[in-house]
Design an enzyme around this catalytic site. Structure first.
Site, PDB file in Angstrom:
ATOM      1  N   SER A 173     148.080   2.699  66.385  1.00  0.00           N
ATOM      2  CA  SER A 173     147.463   2.337  65.053  1.00  0.00           C
ATOM      3  C   SER A 173     145.899   1.771  65.163  1.00  0.00           C
ATOM      4  CB  SER A 173     148.172   1.356  64.346  1.00  0.00           C
ATOM      5  OG  SER A 173     148.454   0.223  64.739  1.00  0.00           O
ATOM      6  N   SER A 174     145.575   1.182  66.204  1.00  0.00           N
ATOM      7  CA  SER A 174     144.267   0.473  66.313  1.00  0.00           C
ATOM      8  C   SER A 174     144.025   0.328  67.830  1.00  0.00           C
ATOM      9  CB  SER A 174     144.567  -0.925  65.678  1.00  0.00           C
ATOM     10  OG  SER A 174     145.449  -1.612  66.385  1.00  0.00           O
ATOM     11  N   SER A 185     148.919  -2.945  81.011  1.00  0.00           N
ATOM     12  CA  SER A 185     148.972  -4.536  81.208  1.00  0.00           C
ATOM     13  C   SER A 185     147.676  -5.118  80.786  1.00  0.00           C
ATOM     14  CB  SER A 185     149.087  -4.575  82.964  1.00  0.00           C
ATOM     15  OG  SER A 185     149.120  -6.064  83.172  1.00  0.00           O
ATOM     16  N   TYR A 212     151.672 -15.318  77.159  1.00  0.00           N
ATOM     17  CA  TYR A 212     151.155 -13.777  77.364  1.00  0.00           C
ATOM     18  C   TYR A 212     150.969 -13.087  78.831  1.00  0.00           C
ATOM     19  CZ  TYR A 212     147.587  -9.779  76.754  1.00  0.00           C
ATOM     20  OH  TYR A 212     147.250  -8.582  76.670  1.00  0.00           O
ATOM     21  N   SER A 255     154.364 -12.514  80.176  1.00  0.00           N
ATOM     22  CA  SER A 255     154.728 -10.948  79.745  1.00  0.00           C
ATOM     23  C   SER A 255     154.305  -9.854  80.556  1.00  0.00           C
ATOM     24  CB  SER A 255     154.649 -10.834  78.434  1.00  0.00           C
ATOM     25  OG  SER A 255     153.380 -10.933  77.850  1.00  0.00           O
ATOM     26  N   LYS A 256     153.029 -10.138  80.711  1.00  0.00           N
ATOM     27  CA  LYS A 256     152.247  -8.999  81.464  1.00  0.00           C
ATOM     28  C   LYS A 256     152.407  -8.976  82.883  1.00  0.00           C
ATOM     29  CE  LYS A 256     149.992  -7.061  78.148  1.00  0.00           C
ATOM     30  NZ  LYS A 256     150.377  -5.743  77.812  1.00  0.00           N
ATOM     31  N   THR A 311     139.347  -4.655  70.472  1.00  0.00           N
ATOM     32  CA  THR A 311     140.621  -3.806  69.802  1.00  0.00           C
ATOM     33  C   THR A 311     141.297  -4.457  68.588  1.00  0.00           C
ATOM     34  OG1 THR A 311     142.049  -5.191  71.106  1.00  0.00           O
ATOM     35  CG2 THR A 311     141.304  -3.210  72.375  1.00  0.00           C
TER      36      THR A 311
END
Length: 285
Positions: free
Chosen positions: A19-20, A142, A156, A159-160, A191
């Site tokens: 969506s973006s 990633s 964050y 998680s990556k 983004t």
């Protein structure tokens, strides 16, 4: 735009988070390239507009990657509609910024559910299709934070980091089956993810570390983010189509600098600890 003629052999991309940002730019580039695309996102308004110019080549589906039933439904619809899924792009991602002590379970799990567990679920859903056809590519988006962490983004980055560990195992498992896996490590791109980040409650003791990073992220102008999503989308298509298959690709000069600097620092630190490493083995008789 006008629809481009496709054939049953035209590659089919399944892109999450379309969506973006990079996902939207990639969907547009894939369709302009003459390929077919299943464009997914929680909110499909912006991709409906994109897909309207390519009625035969684009399929739009609402998808929350944290919902296993939705994943199964979208994969089934994609296979029925196009006959295959040739490239899966795990692009959907969210950001939760907090010092480690500041983190709360809801925010941490919200982030891992999308960035890690959602990607893993999609991989499991498409692999039977790719194995049966003995071809396919899985692209995991990633971040430079998947290799270099900073104060305030530990969850964050975690998680990556987890996604990168999964990806390293995955390519060893599926390359012998004729499948390809690509890990993409972007830097700062325009983004809109900054506006979608979640933030923890702040503890004053961390004002000079995670707090400073958080303030920077919240106030940084677009000029700070050097990455162009349209150029990244083009580079990604080229990487997927290249005869020289890469397993990792960095997008952005900032990411390249940060990752290579850490690599050099790690090599120096590990080499300095070689004697300690060997000292912990059993003595040879």
């Amino acid at each position: 735009m006008s629809d481009i003629e496709t054939t049953p052999n035209t590659p089919v991309w399944l892109i999450t988070g379309a969506s973006s940002g990079l996902g939207h730019a990639l969907g547009s580039a894939v369709l302009q390239h003459g390929h077919r695309a299943v464009l997914t996102a929680r909110n499909t308004d912006s991709i409906e507009t994109l897909a309207s110019g390519y009625p035969a080549a684009a399929l739009v589906e609402a998808l929350d990657v944290t919902k296993p039933a939705q994943i199964a439904d979208v994969v089934r619809k994609a296979e029925v509609h196009f006959g295959s899924i040739d490239i899966l792009v795990n692009n959907a991602g969210v950001g939760y910024l907090a010092a480690v002590e500041e983190g709360d379970d809801d925010g941490i799990r919200w982030q891992f559910d999308t960035n890690f567990f959602g990607a893993a679920a999609l991989i499991r859903a498409v692999l039977p299709i790719m194995r049966k056809r003995e071809r396919g590519t899985i692209v995991n988006i990633s971040s430079m934070a998947g290799f270099v962490s900073h104060a305030g983004m530990g969850y964050y980055a975690a998680s990556k980091f987890a996604l990168e560990g999964l990806t390293e195992a995955l390519w060893q498992e599926v390359e012998p089956l004729g499948l390809n896996v690509l890990l993409v490590e972007p830097g700062g791109f325009r983004t809109g993810i900054v506006q979608r980040n979640r933030f923890s409650e702040q503890i004053p003791a961390y004002a000079g570390s995670s707090g400073a990073f958080r303030n920077f992220v919240q106030t940084a102008p677009d000029a700070v983010f050097l990455g162009d999503p349209a150029r990244a989308a083009k580079a990604l298509i080229e990487a997927v189509e290249s005869d020289r298959r890469s397993r990792r690709v960095i997008f952005g000069s900032d990411a390249y600098g940060a990752i290579t600097s850490k690599l050099q620092a790690l090599q120096t630190e590990y080499e300095a600890g070689q004697s300690i490493a060997y000292s912990t083995d059993f003595e040879l008789k």
